[in-house]
Design a protein around this motif. Sequence first.
Motif, PDB file in Angstrom:
ATOM      1  N   MET A   1       0.833  -1.179   0.000  1.00  0.00           N
ATOM      2  CA  MET A   1       0.000   0.000   0.000  1.00  0.00           C
ATOM      3  C   MET A   1       0.885   1.252   0.000  1.00  0.00           C
ATOM      4  O   MET A   1       1.830   1.354   0.778  1.00  0.00           O
ATOM      5  N   GLU A   2       0.572   2.165  -0.869  1.00  0.00           N
ATOM      6  CA  GLU A   2       1.339   3.403  -0.977  1.00  0.00           C
ATOM      7  C   GLU A   2       0.766   4.438  -0.015  1.00  0.00           C
ATOM      8  O   GLU A   2      -0.434   4.701  -0.006  1.00  0.00           O
ATOM      9  N   THR A   3       1.610   5.016   0.803  1.00  0.00           N
ATOM     10  CA  THR A   3       1.162   6.015   1.766  1.00  0.00           C
ATOM     11  C   THR A   3       1.003   7.374   1.079  1.00  0.00           C
ATOM     12  O   THR A   3       1.528   7.603  -0.016  1.00  0.00           O
ATOM     13  N   LYS A   4       0.294   8.267   1.757  1.00  0.00           N
ATOM     14  CA  LYS A   4       0.138   9.631   1.239  1.00  0.00           C
ATOM     15  C   LYS A   4       1.501  10.322   1.169  1.00  0.00           C
ATOM     16  O   LYS A   4       1.780  11.048   0.218  1.00  0.00           O
ATOM     17  N   LEU A   5       2.336  10.058   2.158  1.00  0.00           N
ATOM     18  CA  LEU A   5       3.682  10.643   2.140  1.00  0.00           C
ATOM     19  C   LEU A   5       4.451  10.176   0.912  1.00  0.00           C
ATOM     20  O   LEU A   5       5.077  10.982   0.226  1.00  0.00           O
ATOM     21  N   SER A   6       4.389   8.877   0.625  1.00  0.00           N
ATOM     22  CA  SER A   6       5.116   8.379  -0.550  1.00  0.00           C
ATOM     23  C   SER A   6       4.523   8.949  -1.839  1.00  0.00           C
ATOM     24  O   SER A   6       5.244   9.188  -2.807  1.00  0.00           O
ATOM     25  N   GLN A   7       3.224   9.216  -1.852  1.00  0.00           N
ATOM     26  CA  GLN A   7       2.604   9.843  -3.026  1.00  0.00           C
ATOM     27  C   GLN A   7       3.095  11.276  -3.210  1.00  0.00           C
ATOM     28  O   GLN A   7       3.368  11.711  -4.335  1.00  0.00           O
ATOM     29  N   ASP A  13       9.157  14.221  -6.976  1.00  0.00           N
ATOM     30  CA  ASP A  13      10.210  13.672  -7.835  1.00  0.00           C
ATOM     31  C   ASP A  13       9.849  13.804  -9.312  1.00  0.00           C
ATOM     32  O   ASP A  13      10.719  14.022 -10.152  1.00  0.00           O
ATOM     33  N   ALA A  14       8.555  13.652  -9.613  1.00  0.00           N
ATOM     34  CA  ALA A  14       8.085  13.728 -10.998  1.00  0.00           C
ATOM     35  C   ALA A  14       7.847  15.173 -11.444  1.00  0.00           C
ATOM     36  O   ALA A  14       7.405  15.411 -12.567  1.00  0.00           O
ATOM     37  N   ASP A  15       8.141  16.119 -10.553  1.00  0.00           N
ATOM     38  CA  ASP A  15       7.915  17.538 -10.824  1.00  0.00           C
ATOM     39  C   ASP A  15       6.432  17.827 -11.067  1.00  0.00           C
ATOM     40  O   ASP A  15       6.077  18.749 -11.791  1.00  0.00           O
ATOM     41  N   ASP A  16       5.566  17.018 -10.443  1.00  0.00           N
ATOM     42  CA  ASP A  16       4.115  17.202 -10.518  1.00  0.00           C
ATOM     43  C   ASP A  16       3.682  17.955  -9.264  1.00  0.00           C
ATOM     44  O   ASP A  16       3.112  17.389  -8.332  1.00  0.00           O
ATOM     45  N   TRP A  17       3.967  19.237  -9.250  1.00  0.00           N
ATOM     46  CA  TRP A  17       3.723  20.044  -8.056  1.00  0.00           C
ATOM     47  C   TRP A  17       2.241  20.247  -7.798  1.00  0.00           C
ATOM     48  O   TRP A  17       1.835  20.383  -6.649  1.00  0.00           O
ATOM     49  N   THR A  18       1.433  20.250  -8.838  1.00  0.00           N
ATOM     50  CA  THR A  18      -0.013  20.371  -8.631  1.00  0.00           C
ATOM     51  C   THR A  18      -0.505  19.225  -7.765  1.00  0.00           C
ATOM     52  O   THR A  18      -1.235  19.431  -6.790  1.00  0.00           O
ATOM     53  N   ILE A  23      -2.143  16.922  -2.468  1.00  0.00           N
ATOM     54  CA  ILE A  23      -2.118  15.889  -1.425  1.00  0.00           C
ATOM     55  C   ILE A  23      -1.658  16.486  -0.097  1.00  0.00           C
ATOM     56  O   ILE A  23      -2.293  16.303   0.940  1.00  0.00           O
ATOM     57  N   ALA A  24      -0.564  17.218  -0.125  1.00  0.00           N
ATOM     58  CA  ALA A  24       0.021  17.750   1.111  1.00  0.00           C
ATOM     59  C   ALA A  24      -0.902  18.753   1.795  1.00  0.00           C
ATOM     60  O   ALA A  24      -0.929  18.824   3.026  1.00  0.00           O
TER      61      ALA A  24
END
Length: 83
Positions: A1-7, A13-18, A23-24
């Motif tokens: 399971m992927e955590t919100k932090l890992s997302q 990392d993917a430069d997907d700041w939106t 999420i944050a």
Amino acid sequence: METKLSQVLAAMDADDWTRAFSIASKFGRLGDQKPEIMRAQSALLKPDFYRQLGRDPATIIEAGKIAMRARFEPMRQEANHAD
């Protein structure tokens, strides 16, 4: 399971700041960086509002990126040491 932090870290990392800000901004504890992160999320969603206030949305977003790195990079390092 992927955590919100890992997302969040993956989006950064993917430069997907939106996505990273989206999420944050829902996290309950963002520490001292909360105002910059929340303001950057708002500037992404409502850039014209910030222009009307005489503020540059790009500058606000860059400040948010710095805040995100300051908040989440130490957590990445802790997670890497735990592995």
